[in-house]
Design a protein around this motif. Sequence first.
Motif, mmCIF file in Angstrom:
data_model
loop_
_atom_site.group_PDB
_atom_site.id
_atom_site.type_symbol
_atom_site.label_atom_id
_atom_site.label_comp_id
_atom_site.label_asym_id
_atom_site.label_seq_id
_atom_site.Cartn_x
_atom_site.Cartn_y
_atom_site.Cartn_z
ATOM 1 N N ALA A 87 -8.523 4.036 5.399
ATOM 2 C CA ALA A 87 -8.614 2.742 6.087
ATOM 3 C C ALA A 87 -9.977 2.102 5.873
ATOM 4 C CB ALA A 87 -8.341 2.934 7.574
ATOM 5 N N LEU A 90 -10.132 0.837 2.210
ATOM 6 C CA LEU A 90 -9.320 -0.352 1.997
ATOM 7 C C LEU A 90 -9.908 -1.580 2.687
ATOM 8 C CD1 LEU A 90 -5.737 1.156 2.449
ATOM 9 C CD2 LEU A 90 -6.806 0.419 0.310
ATOM 10 N N ASN A 91 -10.556 -1.361 3.825
ATOM 11 C CA ASN A 91 -11.096 -2.482 4.593
ATOM 12 C C ASN A 91 -12.427 -2.959 4.069
ATOM 13 O OD1 ASN A 91 -12.571 -3.689 7.203
ATOM 14 N ND2 ASN A 91 -10.348 -3.788 7.517
ATOM 15 N N GLY A 98 -6.077 -3.274 -3.344
ATOM 16 C CA GLY A 98 -6.058 -2.899 -1.938
ATOM 17 C C GLY A 98 -4.704 -3.089 -1.273
ATOM 18 N N GLN A 102 -2.469 -0.048 0.165
ATOM 19 C CA GLN A 102 -2.076 0.017 1.565
ATOM 20 C C GLN A 102 -0.563 0.090 1.705
ATOM 21 O OE1 GLN A 102 -3.814 -3.033 3.965
ATOM 22 N NE2 GLN A 102 -2.950 -2.277 5.876
ATOM 23 N N PRO A 146 0.187 7.205 7.662
ATOM 24 C CA PRO A 146 0.311 5.811 8.115
ATOM 25 C C PRO A 146 -0.002 5.616 9.589
ATOM 26 C CG PRO A 146 2.172 6.420 6.729
ATOM 27 C CD PRO A 146 1.404 7.665 6.988
ATOM 28 N N VAL A 149 -3.768 5.310 9.632
ATOM 29 C CA VAL A 149 -4.297 4.132 8.937
ATOM 30 C C VAL A 149 -4.119 2.877 9.792
ATOM 31 C CG1 VAL A 149 -4.034 2.649 6.921
ATOM 32 C CG2 VAL A 149 -3.950 5.132 6.658
ATOM 33 N N ASN A 153 -7.349 0.829 10.848
ATOM 34 C CA ASN A 153 -7.494 -0.436 10.127
ATOM 35 C C ASN A 153 -7.567 -1.612 11.104
ATOM 36 O OD1 ASN A 153 -7.569 -2.007 7.657
ATOM 37 N ND2 ASN A 153 -5.507 -2.657 8.152
#
Length: 271
Positions: A87, A90-91, A98, A102, A146, A149, A153
């Motif tokens: 997370a 990706l952030n 990305g 995700q 998930p 995340v 996120n």
Amino acid sequence: MNRRTRVRLPLALFATLVGLLLVAPTLIVIPLSFTDRRSFMFPNEGWSLRWYERFFSDQRWLGALGTSLTIGVATALLATVVGTLAAVALNRARLRVGPAAQGLLMLPIVIPGIVAAVAIFGSYLGWGMSGTYLGLIVAHTVLAIPFVVIPVNTALQGLDPTLERAASVLGAGPWGRFWQVQLPLLAPAIATGFVFAFVTSLDEVVVSYFLQSPTVRTLPVQMYSSVTVETDPAIAVASTLVLVFSTAIILLPRLVTVLRTRAAASSKEKP
């Protein structure tokens, strides 16, 4: 009674009624676990602890419970670490891939459990991981990532970027900014992800059924195998334990948040 209270009270009563209707069928297993008969009957005609005694004296049930708890804790730890780092990456990385990455991490939520189970089982046959603790932990981790995340996120998107810039101006490196600034602010979201990852592993039955072995069998698989052979009220005991334990684990972060909020409010009120 003001206008706001008049509006909120019916909504609260309606939400409570809907919640009770949704939860009531699940709660029936609790009185069923205290029956004194050898078959299910509701309402109970008699009450007994004989099935709890049988559950905690039967090595099959105890072994399955211990396996589920061991795999659940290991899965939650691994999924929390991997999901949190994913997370953050990706952030903050702002990669072109990305959104695709995700979406790939979210696939375990979208793909039907039976499809994931067959795919994992086919892969494990070639890798020699079927029927092992490691295989179950890795499979459950993939399914649980998930659920780590998503809250992490969401928390990252709500962080104030000026805090990181201030830490950077003060000389903190990337690791220092993450450890001293981001991590304390993300702690509630990380704890939530850990809880949901653990509960996901604890309740998983389809993948666990495909990857079981005579020596590695989780509690949901033992419950499924038992109910297909005989109607044993010990299944109600196992269901009650899973229900109570999962509910307590899920409500724990909320309780901690409420206590911290009240403690902070009371400290501000003191002169």
